[in-house]
Design a protein around this motif. Sequence first.
Motif, PDB file in Angstrom:
ATOM      1  N   THR A 204       0.847  -1.197   0.000  1.00 42.96           N
ATOM      2  CA  THR A 204       0.000   0.000   0.000  1.00 42.96           C
ATOM      3  C   THR A 204       0.881   1.245   0.000  1.00 42.96           C
ATOM      4  N   VAL A 205       0.544   2.160  -0.887  1.00 42.63           N
ATOM      5  CA  VAL A 205       1.219   3.462  -0.949  1.00 42.63           C
ATOM      6  C   VAL A 205       0.187   4.518  -0.584  1.00 42.63           C
ATOM      7  N   GLU A 206       0.534   5.392   0.363  1.00 39.62           N
ATOM      8  CA  GLU A 206      -0.367   6.464   0.782  1.00 39.62           C
ATOM      9  C   GLU A 206       0.310   7.821   0.589  1.00 39.62           C
ATOM     10  N   MET A 207      -0.504   8.809   0.233  1.00 33.13           N
ATOM     11  CA  MET A 207       0.025  10.171   0.062  1.00 33.13           C
ATOM     12  C   MET A 207      -1.099  11.175   0.237  1.00 33.13           C
ATOM     13  N   ALA A 208      -0.740  12.414   0.507  1.00 33.34           N
ATOM     14  CA  ALA A 208      -1.731  13.486   0.605  1.00 33.34           C
ATOM     15  C   ALA A 208      -2.361  13.724  -0.761  1.00 33.34           C
ATOM     16  N   MET A 209      -3.607  14.162  -0.768  1.00 30.26           N
ATOM     17  CA  MET A 209      -4.297  14.417  -2.032  1.00 30.26           C
ATOM     18  C   MET A 209      -3.572  15.473  -2.857  1.00 30.26           C
ATOM     19  N   ASP A 210      -3.040  16.492  -2.184  1.00 26.80           N
ATOM     20  CA  ASP A 210      -2.307  17.538  -2.910  1.00 26.80           C
ATOM     21  C   ASP A 210      -1.080  16.971  -3.618  1.00 26.80           C
ATOM     22  N   LYS A 227      -9.339  18.845  -5.233  1.00 25.43           N
ATOM     23  CA  LYS A 227      -9.775  17.838  -4.266  1.00 25.43           C
ATOM     24  C   LYS A 227     -11.258  17.521  -4.435  1.00 25.43           C
ATOM     25  N   GLU A 228     -12.025  18.537  -4.819  1.00 26.83           N
ATOM     26  CA  GLU A 228     -13.472  18.345  -4.961  1.00 26.83           C
ATOM     27  C   GLU A 228     -13.814  17.544  -6.218  1.00 26.83           C
ATOM     28  N   THR A 229     -13.090  17.800  -7.316  1.00 25.42           N
ATOM     29  CA  THR A 229     -13.422  17.127  -8.578  1.00 25.42           C
ATOM     30  C   THR A 229     -12.747  15.767  -8.730  1.00 25.42           C
ATOM     31  N   LEU A 230     -11.708  15.530  -7.938  1.00 24.18           N
ATOM     32  CA  LEU A 230     -10.916  14.296  -8.089  1.00 24.18           C
ATOM     33  C   LEU A 230     -11.757  13.017  -8.078  1.00 24.18           C
ATOM     34  N   ILE A 275      -9.808   7.013  -2.607  1.00 22.49           N
ATOM     35  CA  ILE A 275      -9.760   8.384  -2.080  1.00 22.49           C
ATOM     36  C   ILE A 275     -10.342   8.373  -0.673  1.00 22.49           C
ATOM     37  N   VAL A 276      -9.524   8.726   0.301  1.00 25.54           N
ATOM     38  CA  VAL A 276      -9.967   8.776   1.701  1.00 25.54           C
ATOM     39  C   VAL A 276     -10.194  10.251   2.045  1.00 25.54           C
TER      40      VAL A 276
END
Length: 330
Positions: A204-210, A227-230, A275-276
Amino acid sequence: MKELAIYLAFIIFITVIIPIALIKGYDLVMKDEKKIERVEEEYTVKVYNTKTGKVQKMKLEEYIKGVVAAEMPAAFHIEALKAQAVAARTYAVYKMEKYPNGDPDHPQAPLCNDVHCQAWLSMEELLDRHSQDWMDKYWGKIEAAVEDTKGEIITYNGKPIEPLYHSTSGGMTEDSEAVFANALPYLRSVESPYEDGAPRLRDTVEMAMDEFIGKIEGKYPNIKLTKETLPHRIKLIERSESGRILKLQIDNQIVTGREIRELFGLNSTNFTITIVKDEDKIKIETVGYGHGVGMSQWGANGMAKKGSTYREILKHYYTGVEIEQLRMEN
């Protein structure tokens, strides 16, 4: 007169016939020696060392020992190591036949010691990487795997194949054309069920949405995300039968699973993006490790532990092939 004729015949035999026979015999020996030298020459491989920038010459079988030690865990079952030895030997022969004067990426030699071809380590490098205890425990096993399969290669229609291999398939290997340019008849998708214990079977790879958005837009300038349209602008277009992603649509652009794998350093193209939102992050879960084409090394070990021989392993992962003795032309 009769005695004189016999005497002359004897003298001619001693002074002419025997020397000619000896010379002819010597000539035959010389030809045989030249033939032996030629055969030994053909069994010698040239390897471009990417670290030193120099070309190393070595016997094929000695080269294969260094490849097996570099490419597969020595703790694996001996039949898996034998399968790796035959695959590595076949790859070396394939490259030498395809690029006798040097690979386009390293024209000094057909092979290199890097994963661009197949990894190879010298005895000194193995000692540096492991220890003398490792050498004492495993080197004899590696030598046995190579020597027990000496000269054996994998062929399809009588020709050496390109025997691609990878670490862990995740349960099923991939067709060659789903990853590379060509559809090869011996690189077909097959089941690989015995991979339990593979350290990179799942990751598992995790990262900030930005960070995720920044990398996507940096790679693909025409894509615009927020972030809203992703959540609405990532769509799965196509997966292969083995579960690997072939195509995604991100915003208004089609991208390949391979491109996303490279962009985010993923273990494979068999991945799921989640997307979390409440944690403001992206989670990418992968199955398998490597391109997935050809022999799964962990799958080979699993088959070996279940009782399969190296020949059975190779014929499972490479469709319609034969295992033949390498023949050098006179």
